[in-house]
Design a protein around this motif. Structure first.
Motif, PDB file in Angstrom:
ATOM      1  N   VAL A  32       0.843  -1.191   0.000  1.00  0.00           N
ATOM      2  CA  VAL A  32       0.000   0.000   0.000  1.00  0.00           C
ATOM      3  C   VAL A  32       0.885   1.249   0.000  1.00  0.00           C
ATOM      4  O   VAL A  32       0.648   2.185  -0.761  1.00  0.00           O
TER       5      VAL A  32
ATOM      6  N   THR B  78      -1.576  -3.339  -8.260  1.00  0.00           N
ATOM      7  CA  THR B  78      -3.010  -3.593  -8.171  1.00  0.00           C
ATOM      8  C   THR B  78      -3.413  -4.849  -8.927  1.00  0.00           C
ATOM      9  O   THR B  78      -2.664  -5.374  -9.750  1.00  0.00           O
TER      10      THR B  78
ATOM     11  N   LEU C 294      -9.673  -2.779  -8.762  1.00  0.00           N
ATOM     12  CA  LEU C 294      -8.889  -1.545  -8.739  1.00  0.00           C
ATOM     13  C   LEU C 294      -8.037  -1.414  -9.999  1.00  0.00           C
ATOM     14  O   LEU C 294      -7.998  -0.358 -10.626  1.00  0.00           O
TER      15      LEU C 294
ATOM     16  N   ASN D  42     -10.113   4.544   4.722  1.00  0.00           N
ATOM     17  CA  ASN D  42     -10.352   3.575   3.656  1.00  0.00           C
ATOM     18  C   ASN D  42      -9.912   2.191   4.099  1.00  0.00           C
ATOM     19  O   ASN D  42      -8.869   2.048   4.741  1.00  0.00           O
TER      20      ASN D  42
ATOM     21  N   LEU E 220      -8.891  -1.418   2.445  1.00  0.00           N
ATOM     22  CA  LEU E 220      -8.488  -2.033   1.187  1.00  0.00           C
ATOM     23  C   LEU E 220      -8.401  -3.542   1.325  1.00  0.00           C
ATOM     24  O   LEU E 220      -7.937  -4.045   2.348  1.00  0.00           O
TER      25      LEU E 220
ATOM     26  N   ILE F  13      -3.098  -4.822  -4.276  1.00  0.00           N
ATOM     27  CA  ILE F  13      -4.327  -4.186  -3.818  1.00  0.00           C
ATOM     28  C   ILE F  13      -5.431  -4.544  -4.803  1.00  0.00           C
ATOM     29  O   ILE F  13      -5.327  -4.260  -6.001  1.00  0.00           O
TER      30      ILE F  13
ATOM     31  N   VAL G 183     -11.215  -1.331  -2.924  1.00  0.00           N
ATOM     32  CA  VAL G 183     -11.570  -0.572  -1.736  1.00  0.00           C
ATOM     33  C   VAL G 183     -12.875  -1.149  -1.217  1.00  0.00           C
ATOM     34  O   VAL G 183     -13.857  -1.228  -1.948  1.00  0.00           O
TER      35      VAL G 183
END
Length: 162
Positions: free
Chosen positions: A37, A60, A64, A131, A133, A144, A147
């Motif tokens: 992150v 990602t 995302l 947030n 994740l 990632i 969200v």
């Protein structure tokens, strides 16, 4: 469609929170979910042109990655290159391991919204966003995915006039 683009702008802005970290040169397979992150955020905060979009996407996967890939050059420029905010602070609030290959990282971002650059930082609204994740391990690398939750509050400065 406009509302969806606006939501992604807030999401993308939420990711732009930290400067360079000590992760340069680290093997990607050795990065923790928190470090992934932070690396993503480092790229996002330091983007200077659209050619860096593939590097941003390299952290990602899933929803995302698809959202960033589908975003127009204008959206990417607005979110990552033409900054209209001033970061105050960023911190990881919580890590929840769901399985050995999936975890959730919750972070808080506090920044001043400078609008189109015509607002002084001391007069700008202070925005706090939290947030969560979803970070997943694919082929020995944490990425990632999406969200999961977003809470945002606005604190407007009060005028000294009564």
């Amino acid at each position: 469609m406009r509302q969806m683009a606006r939501q992604w702008r807030w999401l993308i802005l939420a990711f732009m929170v930290t400067g360079c970290t000590t992760f340069c040169g680290v093997d990607r397979t050795k990065l923790t979910p928190e470090q992934v992150v932070e690396r993503y955020l480092d790229v996002a905060l330091n983007m200077s042109d659209l050619s860096q979009k593939p590097e941003l996407m390299s952290y990602t996967t899933g929803n995302l990655k698809a959202a960033i890939e589908a975003a127009s050059d204008e959206v990417i420029t607005d979110a990552y290159i033409d900054r209209r905010y001033s970061i105050i602070s960023y911190s990881v609030v919580e890590r929840r391991d769901r399985t050995p290959r999936e975890t959730e990282i919750t972070f808080t971002l506090i920044y001043k919204d400078l609008g189109k650059g015509d607002i002084k930082a001391e007069e700008a609204a202070k925005i706090t966003t939290e947030n969560t994740l979803s970070v997943v391990k694919e082929k020995k690398v944490w990425l990632i995915r999406e969200v999961l939750g977003n809470k945002t509050s606005f604190d407007f400065p009060l005028s000294e006039e009564s």
